[in-house]
Each structure stands twice: as structure tokens, then as C-alpha cells.
Motif scaffolding. Structure first.
Motif, PDB file in Angstrom:
ATOM      1  N   GLY A 369       0.788  -1.223   0.000  1.00  0.00           N
ATOM      2  CA  GLY A 369       0.000   0.000   0.000  1.00  0.00           C
ATOM      3  C   GLY A 369       0.820   1.272   0.000  1.00  0.00           C
ATOM      4  O   GLY A 369       0.313   2.337  -0.360  1.00  0.00           O
ATOM      5  N   ARG A 370       2.085   1.174   0.352  1.00  0.00           N
ATOM      6  CA  ARG A 370       2.909   2.385   0.418  1.00  0.00           C
ATOM      7  C   ARG A 370       3.163   2.988  -0.961  1.00  0.00           C
ATOM      8  O   ARG A 370       3.373   4.193  -1.084  1.00  0.00           O
ATOM      9  CB  ARG A 370       4.232   2.071   1.119  1.00  0.00           C
ATOM     10  CG  ARG A 370       4.078   1.779   2.600  1.00  0.00           C
ATOM     11  CD  ARG A 370       5.368   1.330   3.242  1.00  0.00           C
ATOM     12  NE  ARG A 370       5.733  -0.022   2.829  1.00  0.00           N
ATOM     13  CZ  ARG A 370       6.818  -0.655   3.263  1.00  0.00           C
ATOM     14  NH1 ARG A 370       7.650  -0.041   4.100  1.00  0.00           N
ATOM     15  NH2 ARG A 370       7.075  -1.888   2.859  1.00  0.00           N
ATOM     16  N   GLN A 377       6.183   8.504  -1.991  1.00  0.00           N
ATOM     17  CA  GLN A 377       6.626   8.416  -3.378  1.00  0.00           C
ATOM     18  C   GLN A 377       8.122   8.625  -3.564  1.00  0.00           C
ATOM     19  O   GLN A 377       8.723   8.062  -4.469  1.00  0.00           O
ATOM     20  CB  GLN A 377       5.830   9.402  -4.241  1.00  0.00           C
ATOM     21  CG  GLN A 377       4.405   8.931  -4.503  1.00  0.00           C
ATOM     22  CD  GLN A 377       3.619   9.911  -5.356  1.00  0.00           C
ATOM     23  OE1 GLN A 377       4.118  10.967  -5.731  1.00  0.00           O
ATOM     24  NE2 GLN A 377       2.372   9.567  -5.643  1.00  0.00           N
ATOM     25  N   THR A 378       8.729   9.429  -2.742  1.00  0.00           N
ATOM     26  CA  THR A 378      10.170   9.663  -2.876  1.00  0.00           C
ATOM     27  C   THR A 378      10.979   8.832  -1.877  1.00  0.00           C
ATOM     28  O   THR A 378      12.195   8.964  -1.814  1.00  0.00           O
ATOM     29  CB  THR A 378      10.489  11.149  -2.664  1.00  0.00           C
ATOM     30  OG1 THR A 378      10.011  11.554  -1.377  1.00  0.00           O
ATOM     31  CG2 THR A 378       9.808  11.998  -3.732  1.00  0.00           C
ATOM     32  N   LEU A 379      10.296   7.973  -1.110  1.00  0.00           N
ATOM     33  CA  LEU A 379      10.976   7.172  -0.100  1.00  0.00           C
ATOM     34  C   LEU A 379      10.965   5.687  -0.433  1.00  0.00           C
ATOM     35  O   LEU A 379      11.993   5.010  -0.360  1.00  0.00           O
ATOM     36  CB  LEU A 379      10.315   7.371   1.280  1.00  0.00           C
ATOM     37  CG  LEU A 379      10.494   8.728   1.962  1.00  0.00           C
ATOM     38  CD1 LEU A 379       9.661   8.765   3.239  1.00  0.00           C
ATOM     39  CD2 LEU A 379      11.949   9.004   2.280  1.00  0.00           C
ATOM     40  N   ARG A 407      16.539   2.298   5.799  1.00  0.00           N
ATOM     41  CA  ARG A 407      16.978   3.225   4.753  1.00  0.00           C
ATOM     42  C   ARG A 407      16.028   4.411   4.645  1.00  0.00           C
ATOM     43  O   ARG A 407      16.459   5.564   4.518  1.00  0.00           O
ATOM     44  CB  ARG A 407      17.058   2.492   3.413  1.00  0.00           C
ATOM     45  CG  ARG A 407      17.532   3.397   2.253  1.00  0.00           C
ATOM     46  CD  ARG A 407      17.234   2.794   0.910  1.00  0.00           C
ATOM     47  NE  ARG A 407      15.828   2.555   0.691  1.00  0.00           N
ATOM     48  CZ  ARG A 407      14.960   3.509   0.383  1.00  0.00           C
ATOM     49  NH1 ARG A 407      15.342   4.775   0.287  1.00  0.00           N
ATOM     50  NH2 ARG A 407      13.685   3.209   0.194  1.00  0.00           N
ATOM     51  N   MET A 408      14.715   4.147   4.714  1.00  0.00           N
ATOM     52  CA  MET A 408      13.732   5.235   4.616  1.00  0.00           C
ATOM     53  C   MET A 408      13.852   6.207   5.785  1.00  0.00           C
ATOM     54  O   MET A 408      13.689   7.419   5.612  1.00  0.00           O
ATOM     55  CB  MET A 408      12.321   4.657   4.528  1.00  0.00           C
ATOM     56  CG  MET A 408      11.969   4.108   3.160  1.00  0.00           C
ATOM     57  SD  MET A 408      10.197   3.818   2.940  1.00  0.00           S
ATOM     58  CE  MET A 408      10.031   2.230   3.717  1.00  0.00           C
ATOM     59  N   LEU A 409      14.128   5.687   6.970  1.00  0.00           N
ATOM     60  CA  LEU A 409      14.329   6.582   8.108  1.00  0.00           C
ATOM     61  C   LEU A 409      15.508   7.513   7.861  1.00  0.00           C
ATOM     62  O   LEU A 409      15.462   8.711   8.161  1.00  0.00           O
ATOM     63  CB  LEU A 409      14.556   5.775   9.385  1.00  0.00           C
ATOM     64  CG  LEU A 409      13.371   4.982   9.944  1.00  0.00           C
ATOM     65  CD1 LEU A 409      13.776   4.280  11.233  1.00  0.00           C
ATOM     66  CD2 LEU A 409      12.178   5.892  10.194  1.00  0.00           C
ATOM     67  N   GLY A 410      16.590   6.953   7.306  1.00  0.00           N
ATOM     68  CA  GLY A 410      17.760   7.776   7.015  1.00  0.00           C
ATOM     69  C   GLY A 410      17.467   8.869   6.003  1.00  0.00           C
ATOM     70  O   GLY A 410      17.985   9.989   6.115  1.00  0.00           O
TER      71      GLY A 410
END
Length: 499
Positions: A369-370, A377-379, A407-410
Motif C-alpha cells: 500500500g505504500r 513516493q520519494t521514499l 533506509r527510509m528513516l535515514g
């Protein structure tokens, strides 16, 4: 006509995506659904009407409403199997009877309540069974030889509150089904006419380990009902909380799987990594359980202005620990062998019951769903999955998702400034709204109706009902000793199921 056309041919309501049907129109819809692939989300009752929710696309809901006739309505379970669990709950709580339902056994009411159909306009008399909860085996279980084994709350272990009744030949399960209701907390009753803050707090306690997913979806639904939307930074803060929750729950699940497979070193490493992340994040976020940090109109954190730095710190911690953990998991002797043949799930079963999330991604399904949410969209960029559908495949999907979330948190950290997201003042006008998030085990959806400044009613879609049906069907042919591994790898959540 197809099901969508039949629903849209109904009477319009104040909610643009919900239509009221008469009984003939509802029956036509049920007949059309036999061949139609329209994704089913859930069914619920409010005492007067019954509602069925579908999704034309990840961002386009469609709902049908039917007035109960003498407490009855045509059931959907013959064409959407997972609807059976919703129908059984509606009968237990409201006395709403699904005609031609495939299963009419109790789901959460086991004849021990102070009243039957407690949410109906006129509740029935108290149940007469005051002893141990009785179990009504299905015809399929009786045909397999009846119940000769079981596992659950009364068997002395630390299992979740879900009893599994089994027909066993030697050490092999030939047929199994579950008895739920032990964890029923009366959520539907407690949501009715509740204050907004109380309803939000309650949503965070539907499913342990998924508080952020539930509260974020609830908040989105309330904001949609109010015709408001939070700003981009607030949305990004919620994403950070969602991804941190995903990491923590996946590590908890992997630790349990490794422990059940006898890989105690791997289990302790997963638990230790999880503890390091919690120790780092709790002082900034405000709690270890991640509860009550998503609120309607915004977020609530102890040190919100430090969230960006926390994300960068967590990502660096992940760079230090995660690669070694991933290597340890993949190379630990016998771990792969122990999980590789356990709980194989076929993609056709997932299609039939509508289960998404990591269980589906481990069986070759391309669903997340993300990818449809603008803030991601950019993560988000993970598209790889597995195809074997076993407990090993599901564990490796969870492992991969931990790395992706770190990675997304970074990447999110430098985008979070010092405004802490801000808050939007909501005007609680009468209306309905829908909110969705991708939780650790799949899509979480909330429908909320507001009336007179309060939350009039809430419907929750959680992966739990579909996961339970997959669990029951997957157990046939499994070794009794593998039951806990199958349940854990599928994310079966008794509390979320019982409501």
C-alpha cells in the motif's frame, strides 16, 4: 451489470462513495460478485443497516448499504469467504442474521455474556452457559475424525488467546479450525458515541505492535470526515512512526520464529537489536510502545524537534548492526532447513481471502500500500519479494523490509525541520471518512462516522480475519510441532480479530 454498476445504481447518500440498495439490488450485487473480482474490504452492521465496503483502487472506496429487514440481510460469504467472520461478528453483536451464510457459529459470543446481541436496539436474554466455553466443530472437522487435539489458552502454554481445535493422525494435522472470542474487549460498543480523543486512544489498542498503523488510519479517517488534511511534514512524521513500528514488530516476529526454530543465538540478536532501537527512540518519541503519538489533526511527541536527528541516528545504528544480523539469519546452521517446508501458502488462497502484506509478498504477490501513498513516493522503492510462500520466505521478506525501513528513516531525517509538523484544528461536522495505512502485516483501514461532535461509529479492517482463514487452511498436512511457527509467520492476531 457488474457489481460496481449495481452498487452505483443505488440511491446516493451524503457520502459520495456509499450507495443505498434495496434487497433486490443487494441480491443482484451478491450474484454479480460470484464472477466479479472487485476487492472486498469488510462488512459491518450499525443496528439498522448493514454495510459492505469494497475498493475500486487503493484510493477509491465503494460501499453498499442495505436496511435490515426483520434483522436479516443476504449474506456475502458465499462469494467472499472472509465475509463469514464479519457476518458472524455482526450476528453476535447486533443479532443481524446473514441469510444463506456459509457459517453461522458464534465468533465472539460463546453464551457467557450478560445479554445476547448486546448492541441491538433490544438486546436478548443472558446466555445460559456459565462454565467452560463450548466449541461447535464444523462439518469438515467432524468428517476428518473430530477433535482429538488442541492448542490454545487452556493448554498451559504461553499461546495467544486463540484456541486451535485439530483432527490429528499421528503427528500430522488433517483438519483444523479456531475458537476465538477470548480477547473480545467490546470495541464496537466503546467506540459508539465516544469522544474523539477516547476513540483515537482506543484505536491504538486494537492490535499489539500495530498501534501507529491503527491510529494513523483512524486519524486520516477523522480528518477526511472533517474535510481537512494535515501538512506534508506531519504526514512525514507519521511515516517515520509507521516505519519504526514496522522494524520493531518485524524484529519481534523474527526473534520468535528463530526461538521456535531452535536458533537461540539469532533470536537473541534480533531482540538485542530491537532493544537498541527502542533505547534510542523512546526519549524522543515518548514511549516504547509507540501508542498515542498520532492524533487527529497532527502528532504528539515528547521531543518532536529532535525527530530528524533521531532518524539519522537510527539509520546509522542500522548500518552498524543490520548487515551482520541479515548475514547471521541467512547462514545460521539449520535455520533455513527448519523453516523452509513450514506453512506453505499458495497465492490462489491469498486471492480468495484477500490477504495482502508480507505474507502475500512472500508468495509472489506484488502488493504494498505504500506505493500508492503520496508521502511515500520519494521514499519507498522496495519491489522485490519471494515466491515460495513458506515460513522461511515470510521471514526473509520481514528481514528485507527491516533494511528498507531503516533506509527510509535515514532519507526522511534530513527532511524533518524544527516545526514539528504543526497541528490542524478540526471542525467536527457530521460526516464519514476513510483512512488507510500499510501496517506491519498489511493494509489497515478505518471508516469513521462523526455525529454531533462525537464518533458515532467505527469500522476497522485489519489483516487478522484473512490471516486467520489462511492459518486454518494452511495447517492441514502440517506437523503438530510446527503450529506455533505457522501462526507466528502469518501474523495471526487474536486481539485484532476479536475486537
Amino acid at each position: 451489470m457488474d457489481a460496481v454498476s449495481l452498487i452505483r445504481a443505488g440511491q446516493e447518500t451524503d457520502t459520495p462513495w456509499r450507495f443505498r440498495l434495496d434487497e433486490l439490488g443487494w441480491r443482484d450485487m451478491v450474484a454479480a460478485l460470484e464472477k466479479d473480482t472487485l476487492p472486498f474490504v469488510g462488512l459491518w452492521c450499525d443496528g439498522t443497516d448493514v454495510h459492505a465496503l469494497f475498493m475500486l483502487s487503493p484510493a477509491q472506496p465503494l460501499a453498499a448499504t442495505l436496511a435490515l429487514e426483520d434483522g436479516r440481510y443476504p449474506a456475502l460469504s458465499s462469494v467472499r469467504p472472509v465475509s463469514s467472520l464479519y457476518e458472524r461478528r455482526a450476528y453476535d453483536l447486533y443479532g443481524a442474521e446473514g441469510m444463506w451464510a456459509v457459517d453461522v457459529r458464534p465468533l465472539v459470543d460463546h453464551d457467557v455474556w450478560s445479554a445476547t446481541a448486546p448492541l441491538a436496539a433490544t438486546p436478548g436474554p443472558a446466555g445460559g452457559h456459565k462454565g467452560q466455553i463450548s466449541f461447535q466443530p464444523s462439518d469438515a472437522l467432524l468428517a476428518a475424525g473430530g477433535v482429538n487435539a488442541g492448542a490454545g489458552p487452556a493448554t498451559g502454554g504461553m499461546e495467544t488467546p486463540l484456541h486451535v481445535a485439530m483432527a490429528v493422525a499421528g503427528e500430522t494435522i488433517t483438519q483444523a479450525e479456531t475458537v476465538s472470542g477470548y480477547a473480545h474487549r467490546g470495541l464496537a460498543a466503546r467506540w459508539r458515541n465516544s469522544r474523539l480523543e477516547d476513540a483515537c486512544r482506543l484505536s491504538g489498542r486494537v492490535a499489539a505492535g500495530c498501534s501507529v498503523a491503527h491510529q494513523a488510519a483512524f486519524c486520516q479517517a477523522v480528518e477526511a470526515a472533517c474535510g481537512s488534511a494535515v501538512g506534508p511534514e506531519t504526514s512525514l512524521i507519521r511515516v517515520v512512526l509507521l516505519e519504526l513500528e514496522r522494524i520493531l514488530l518485524h524484529l519481534h516476529t523474527l526473534a520468535g520464529l528463530a526461538r521456535g526454530a531452535g536458533a537461540l543465538v539469532v533470536a537473541s540478536r534480533c531482540a538485542w537489536f530491537r532493544e537498541q532501537l527502542l533505547a534510542e527512540s523512546a526519549p524522543v518519541i515518548g514511549s516504547r510502545l509507540l501508542m498515542d503519538h498520532c492524533v487527529p489533526g497532527g502528532t504528539s511527541l515528547r521531543e518532536a524537534t529532535g525527530l530528524g536527528d533521531l532518524c539519522i541516528s537510527l539509520a546509522k545504528l542500522g548500518e552498524e548492526i543490520y548487515p551482520g544480523l541479515a548475514t547471521l539469519w541467512r547462514t545460521y546452521p539449520a535455520l533455513s532447513v527448519r523453516l523452509s517446508g513450514v506453512g506453505k501458502v499458495d497465492a490462489t488462497l491469498l486471492d480468495r481471502v484477500g490477504l495482502d502484506g508480507p505474507v502475500a509478498r512472500a508468495s509472489g504477490k506484488d502488493c504494498d500500500g505504500r506505493r500508492t501513498q503520496r508521502v511515500y513516493q520519494t521514499l519507498w522503492r522496495l519491489t522485490a519479494g519471494r515466491h515460495g510462500g513458506t515460513a522461511e520466505d515470510r521471514a526473509l521478506v520481514l528481514l528485507d523490509e527491516i533494511g528498507e525501513s531503516l533506509r527510509m528513516l535515514g532519507e526522511a531525517g534530513p527532511r524533518l525541520g524544527l516545526t514539528a509538523g504543526g497541528r490542524v484544528d478540526l471542525t467536527l461536522e457530521d460526516g464519514e471518512g476513510l483512512g488507510m495505512t500499510e501496517g506491519p502485516w498489511g493494509n489497515v483501514l478505518y471508516w469513521v462516522r462523526l455525529h454531533a461532535g462525537r464518533v458515532a461509529q467505527v469500522f476497522v479492517h485489519d489483516p487478522a480475519p484473512a490471516a486467520l482463514m489462511v492459518f486454518e487452511e494452511t495447517l492441514a498436512g502440517q506437523d503438530v510441532a510446527d503450529l506455533a511457527l505457522v501462526r507466528q509467520s502469518l501474523g495471526v492476531n487474536a486481539a485484532a480479530l476479536d475486537g
